[in-house]
Enzyme design. Sequence first.
Site: not given
Ligand code: GDP
Ligand code: IMO
Ligand code: MG
Length: 440
Positions: A14-16, A41, A129
């Site tokens: 989600e962008g955490k 992240h 993963t």
């Molecule tokens: P997390 O796992 O929840 O931390 O999210 P991820 O980092 O895996 O995925 C979110 C992606 O969206 C990352 O590549 C961030 O750099 C990007 N991101 C976060 N917030 C925004 C935003 O408001 N706009 C855009 N365009 N990208 C964003």
């Molecule tokens: P962040 O913290 C999105 C998904 C995997 C799979 C399921 C189980 O970046 O949001 P696992 O390896 O955990 O047993 O896989 O969960 N999954 C995620 N999807 N973001 C993640 O973490 C994930 N961590 C696991 O793709 O569907």
């Molecule tokens: Mg992520």
Amino acid sequence: MANLLVVGTQWGDEGKGKIIDFLAASFDIVARYQGGHNAGHTVYVKGQKVVLHLIPSGILHNEKLCVIGNGVVVHPKAFLEELQELKELGVNIDDRIVISKNAHLILPYHAQVEKINEEKRGAKKIGTTSRGIGPCYEDKAARQGIRAGDLLDLSILREKIKENIEEKNFYLGSHNRPRLDPIEVFEEYKRYASQIKKYIKDVSLFLNEKIKEKKSVLFEGAQGTLLDVDHGTYPYVTSSNSTAGGVCTGLGVGPDKIEAVLGVTKAYTTRVGGGPFPTEIFDDKGKLLLERGNEFGATTGRPRRCGWFDSLAVSYACRVNGIQKIALTKPDVMDELEEIMVCVGYKYKGDMIRHFPTETWVLDKVVPRYKKIKGWKTSIHKEKDFFSLPSAFRDYVKCIEDLIQAKVTIISTGMEREDTVFIEEELKDWIDLEKVKAEL
Ligand code: GDP
Ligand code: IMO
Ligand code: MG
């Protein structure tokens, strides 16, 4: 400031990371309570991209303490590699990381067992993963896991590795996989022990003492509500409690220590791996979200499945976690759209459903009902103030707030820290906005 939980309200990503990274400026400690290096992240600081998997997203602020709780599963090699990458980026790590002595360790057999289990599922595979996360939590629940604290006594470590590998070799052999040598694995983990032992502590004691000293904690959720092993779309979930309850069990703090909860919600929906996804888009709009949102897994590089915002799913996440305020991320990805769809209900066997069901066989058959919203058709990327945002965008925010019954308090409009709009009135009791803004 209040101790704050930041938790994902969808299927992860989600962008955490981005939100936690800038909010960390207002806290003394950032603590992860579950998951492992399955998380990815992505954080951008002044054009520099950093992907964090295991180490809390507060690490980029030089003086913050980063805690890895007992609910996290730790792959020592992944941890040390991540540490090295951060050091190479010039991040000062000294005395800033604590790992719980009760955190379970991922061993080489976990990823191998996961591979066998996924193959056995065939078309029903979860699409994990491949990091060994599930099998590590299985060993924890089976009371045979190896914990970080075991690295502190090499004779105990040797014995536990020997016992586990004897059992795992039987399983690996019966699936025609190469067997592991317990002595080799012990020697490898002995090396890790010498590098990791200085970080290992009683995290429950550590955190509670810090809280008593009036230090503030940001609890960092990984994955998302719909991937929670109890509350998610089981069995297409991860193996830990990513929701609010996981904070207490995963860090050894009482529920009274969680004083505020912020949900992180993407303006549309994504999912990596298998499992139901009612609002998934299969046409060129899905492709647009994938491309403009750069929706590729930060851990595995897999393209993320993309879909419309699902208010049933996010309302459900608000209920399960006690969320009344959210940070809305990535609306800028939809800047060019003429119209935006928001799911307001599901039709199932002739009836309208308004509460998110978690059963996969129901979710597979529901037909989403959408409300069409006019797109704002302009770039919101550089806006710094809510009232400077286009009115069509503000209408869209209001529509989401009404549907999920939670306030949007932060709007993220890009990847960098400064691409952020704060609704200050909503945040002033939770965070020190001056401190946050000073580091944008
Ligand atoms: P997390 O796992 O929840 O931390 O999210 P991820 O980092 O895996 O995925 C979110 C992606 O969206 C990352 O590549 C961030 O750099 C990007 N991101 C976060 N917030 C925004 C935003 O408001 N706009 C855009 N365009 N990208 C964003
Ligand atoms: P962040 O913290 C999105 C998904 C995997 C799979 C399921 C189980 O970046 O949001 P696992 O390896 O955990 O047993 O896989 O969960 N999954 C995620 N999807 N973001 C993640 O973490 C994930 N961590 C696991 O793709 O569907
Ligand atoms: Mg992520």
